[in-house]
Design a protein around this motif. Structure first.
Motif, PDB file in Angstrom:
ATOM      1  N   LYS A   4       0.815  -1.210   0.000  1.00 39.63           N
ATOM      2  CA  LYS A   4       0.000   0.000   0.000  1.00 39.63           C
ATOM      3  C   LYS A   4       0.854   1.269   0.000  1.00 39.63           C
ATOM      4  CE  LYS A   4      -3.728  -2.343   2.366  1.00 39.63           C
ATOM      5  NZ  LYS A   4      -4.432  -2.499   3.628  1.00 39.63           N
ATOM      6  N   GLN A   5       2.154   1.132   0.187  1.00 37.64           N
ATOM      7  CA  GLN A   5       3.060   2.276   0.166  1.00 37.64           C
ATOM      8  C   GLN A   5       3.470   2.676  -1.254  1.00 37.64           C
ATOM      9  OE1 GLN A   5       4.052   4.031   2.953  1.00 37.64           O
ATOM     10  NE2 GLN A   5       2.578   2.767   4.035  1.00 37.64           N
ATOM     11  N   TRP A   6       2.861   2.059  -2.267  1.00 35.97           N
ATOM     12  CA  TRP A   6       3.224   2.361  -3.660  1.00 35.97           C
ATOM     13  C   TRP A   6       3.029   3.840  -3.975  1.00 35.97           C
ATOM     14  CZ3 TRP A   6       0.002   4.486  -7.278  1.00 35.97           C
ATOM     15  CH2 TRP A   6      -1.356   4.449  -7.033  1.00 35.97           C
ATOM     16  N   LEU A  34       4.368   2.734 -15.671  1.00 33.58           N
ATOM     17  CA  LEU A  34       5.569   2.001 -15.280  1.00 33.58           C
ATOM     18  C   LEU A  34       6.094   1.197 -16.468  1.00 33.58           C
ATOM     19  CD1 LEU A  34       7.157   1.572 -12.624  1.00 33.58           C
ATOM     20  CD2 LEU A  34       5.831  -0.493 -12.288  1.00 33.58           C
ATOM     21  N   LYS A  35       7.366   1.356 -16.784  1.00 25.50           N
ATOM     22  CA  LYS A  35       7.956   0.685 -17.956  1.00 25.50           C
ATOM     23  C   LYS A  35       9.225  -0.066 -17.573  1.00 25.50           C
ATOM     24  CE  LYS A  35       5.854   3.479 -21.377  1.00 25.50           C
ATOM     25  NZ  LYS A  35       4.537   3.230 -20.899  1.00 25.50           N
ATOM     26  N   VAL A  36       9.424  -1.241 -18.176  1.00 28.16           N
ATOM     27  CA  VAL A  36      10.623  -2.041 -17.953  1.00 28.16           C
ATOM     28  C   VAL A  36      11.857  -1.229 -18.345  1.00 28.16           C
ATOM     29  CG1 VAL A  36      11.884  -4.119 -18.689  1.00 28.16           C
ATOM     30  CG2 VAL A  36       9.411  -4.227 -18.311  1.00 28.16           C
ATOM     31  N   GLY A  37      12.874  -1.249 -17.506  1.00 26.13           N
ATOM     32  CA  GLY A  37      14.113  -0.533 -17.767  1.00 26.13           C
ATOM     33  C   GLY A  37      14.121   0.868 -17.198  1.00 26.13           C
ATOM     34  N   GLN A  38      12.979   1.349 -16.783  1.00 22.83           N
ATOM     35  CA  GLN A  38      12.848   2.690 -16.217  1.00 22.83           C
ATOM     36  C   GLN A  38      13.509   2.708 -14.829  1.00 22.83           C
ATOM     37  OE1 GLN A  38       8.725   3.638 -15.596  1.00 22.83           O
ATOM     38  NE2 GLN A  38       9.100   5.827 -15.476  1.00 22.83           N
ATOM     39  N   THR A  39      14.249   3.772 -14.526  1.00 23.50           N
ATOM     40  CA  THR A  39      14.846   3.933 -13.209  1.00 23.50           C
ATOM     41  C   THR A  39      13.968   4.894 -12.422  1.00 23.50           C
ATOM     42  OG1 THR A  39      17.077   3.564 -14.069  1.00 23.50           O
ATOM     43  CG2 THR A  39      16.898   4.669 -11.934  1.00 23.50           C
ATOM     44  N   ILE A  40      13.532   4.437 -11.252  1.00 28.67           N
ATOM     45  CA  ILE A  40      12.665   5.258 -10.418  1.00 28.67           C
ATOM     46  C   ILE A  40      13.351   5.536  -9.086  1.00 28.67           C
ATOM     47  CG2 ILE A  40      10.520   4.473 -11.493  1.00 28.67           C
ATOM     48  CD1 ILE A  40      10.139   2.534  -9.146  1.00 28.67           C
ATOM     49  N   THR A  41      12.920   6.607  -8.452  1.00 30.04           N
ATOM     50  CA  THR A  41      13.452   6.994  -7.151  1.00 30.04           C
ATOM     51  C   THR A  41      12.626   6.335  -6.062  1.00 30.04           C
ATOM     52  OG1 THR A  41      14.160   9.120  -8.007  1.00 30.04           O
ATOM     53  CG2 THR A  41      13.887   8.960  -5.616  1.00 30.04           C
ATOM     54  N   LEU A  42      13.312   5.761  -5.077  1.00 27.49           N
ATOM     55  CA  LEU A  42      12.634   5.196  -3.911  1.00 27.49           C
ATOM     56  C   LEU A  42      12.877   6.124  -2.735  1.00 27.49           C
ATOM     57  CD1 LEU A  42      13.605   1.434  -4.254  1.00 27.49           C
ATOM     58  CD2 LEU A  42      11.497   2.546  -4.952  1.00 27.49           C
ATOM     59  N   PRO A  43      11.818   6.725  -2.206  1.00 24.75           N
ATOM     60  CA  PRO A  43      11.994   7.660  -1.085  1.00 24.75           C
ATOM     61  C   PRO A  43      12.376   6.949   0.209  1.00 24.75           C
ATOM     62  CG  PRO A  43       9.663   7.368  -1.566  1.00 24.75           C
ATOM     63  CD  PRO A  43      10.427   6.595  -2.591  1.00 24.75           C
ATOM     64  N   ALA A  73       5.172   6.664  -6.204  1.00 25.57           N
ATOM     65  CA  ALA A  73       4.573   7.488  -7.249  1.00 25.57           C
ATOM     66  C   ALA A  73       4.780   8.972  -6.957  1.00 25.57           C
ATOM     67  CB  ALA A  73       3.088   7.163  -7.393  1.00 25.57           C
ATOM     68  N   SER A  74       4.625   9.385  -5.718  1.00 24.58           N
ATOM     69  CA  SER A  74       4.803  10.788  -5.342  1.00 24.58           C
ATOM     70  C   SER A  74       6.236  11.262  -5.535  1.00 24.58           C
ATOM     71  CB  SER A  74       4.404  10.995  -3.879  1.00 24.58           C
ATOM     72  OG  SER A  74       3.032  10.786  -3.716  1.00 24.58           O
ATOM     73  N   ALA A  75       7.195  10.368  -5.352  1.00 21.76           N
ATOM     74  CA  ALA A  75       8.614  10.722  -5.495  1.00 21.76           C
ATOM     75  C   ALA A  75       9.049  10.761  -6.960  1.00 21.76           C
ATOM     76  CB  ALA A  75       9.478   9.729  -4.723  1.00 21.76           C
ATOM     77  N   ASN A  76       8.181  10.320  -7.854  1.00 20.19           N
ATOM     78  CA  ASN A  76       8.487  10.256  -9.278  1.00 20.19           C
ATOM     79  C   ASN A  76       7.364  10.927 -10.064  1.00 20.19           C
ATOM     80  OD1 ASN A  76      10.913   8.183  -9.525  1.00 20.19           O
ATOM     81  ND2 ASN A  76       9.535   7.441  -7.931  1.00 20.19           N
ATOM     82  N   PRO A  77       7.462  12.249 -10.261  1.00 19.05           N
ATOM     83  CA  PRO A  77       6.388  12.977 -10.958  1.00 19.05           C
ATOM     84  C   PRO A  77       6.026  12.333 -12.298  1.00 19.05           C
ATOM     85  CG  PRO A  77       8.006  14.504 -10.067  1.00 19.05           C
ATOM     86  CD  PRO A  77       8.562  13.113  -9.878  1.00 19.05           C
ATOM     87  N   GLY A  78       4.728  12.167 -12.509  1.00 20.55           N
ATOM     88  CA  GLY A  78       4.241  11.571 -13.750  1.00 20.55           C
ATOM     89  C   GLY A  78       4.163  10.051 -13.716  1.00 20.55           C
ATOM     90  N   LEU A  79       4.675   9.436 -12.656  1.00 19.87           N
ATOM     91  CA  LEU A  79       4.660   7.977 -12.555  1.00 19.87           C
ATOM     92  C   LEU A  79       3.334   7.516 -11.967  1.00 19.87           C
ATOM     93  CD1 LEU A  79       6.406   5.370 -12.874  1.00 19.87           C
ATOM     94  CD2 LEU A  79       6.980   5.636 -10.464  1.00 19.87           C
ATOM     95  N   SER A  80       2.764   6.500 -12.589  1.00 14.17           N
ATOM     96  CA  SER A  80       1.551   5.865 -12.081  1.00 14.17           C
ATOM     97  C   SER A  80       1.632   4.393 -12.453  1.00 14.17           C
ATOM     98  CB  SER A  80       0.311   6.513 -12.701  1.00 14.17           C
ATOM     99  OG  SER A  80       0.220   6.182 -14.070  1.00 14.17           O
ATOM    100  N   PRO A  81       0.753   3.567 -11.893  1.00 15.20           N
ATOM    101  CA  PRO A  81       0.793   2.146 -12.252  1.00 15.20           C
ATOM    102  C   PRO A  81       0.722   1.914 -13.764  1.00 15.20           C
ATOM    103  CG  PRO A  81      -0.597   2.452 -10.343  1.00 15.20           C
ATOM    104  CD  PRO A  81      -0.234   3.830 -10.843  1.00 15.20           C
ATOM    105  N   SER A  82       0.016   2.776 -14.486  1.00 17.54           N
ATOM    106  CA  SER A  82      -0.133   2.576 -15.931  1.00 17.54           C
ATOM    107  C   SER A  82       1.058   3.089 -16.742  1.00 17.54           C
ATOM    108  CB  SER A  82      -1.423   3.242 -16.415  1.00 17.54           C
ATOM    109  OG  SER A  82      -1.363   4.637 -16.213  1.00 17.54           O
TER     110      SER A  82
END
Length: 75
Positions: free
Chosen positions: A49-51, A66-75, A55-64
């Motif tokens: 549930k902390q997803w 999310l792409k393979v190979g994408q680097t995201i920030t984990l707060p 998403a908040s730490a990565n502007p524009g990121l949502s479940p829909s």
């Protein structure tokens, strides 16, 4: 006096709990095939549930978006 003996050691191993592990996550994560924001949050924070934190730490990121190979920030 021998200061190398274990009895003289002041170093201790901290006990880790889910909450202390959560506090130290941070960093980045590269999305792999089959990943979901819920699944990443469950692995990293022990709570899917902390997803929304991710998403908040990565502007524009949502479940829909999310792409393979994408680097995201984990707060």
């Amino acid at each position: 006096v021998n200061y190398d003996t274990p009895a003289m050691s002041t170093t201790s191993t901290p006990a880790y709990t889910a909450s202390s592990a959560t506090a130290s996550v941070g960093g980045t994560y590269t999305v792999k095939k089959g990943d979901t924001l819920y699944g990443i949050a469950k692995r990293k924070y022990n709570d899917g549930k902390q997803w929304q934190k991710i998403a908040s730490a990565n502007p524009g990121l949502s479940p829909s978006t999310l792409k393979v190979g994408q680097t995201i920030t984990l707060p």
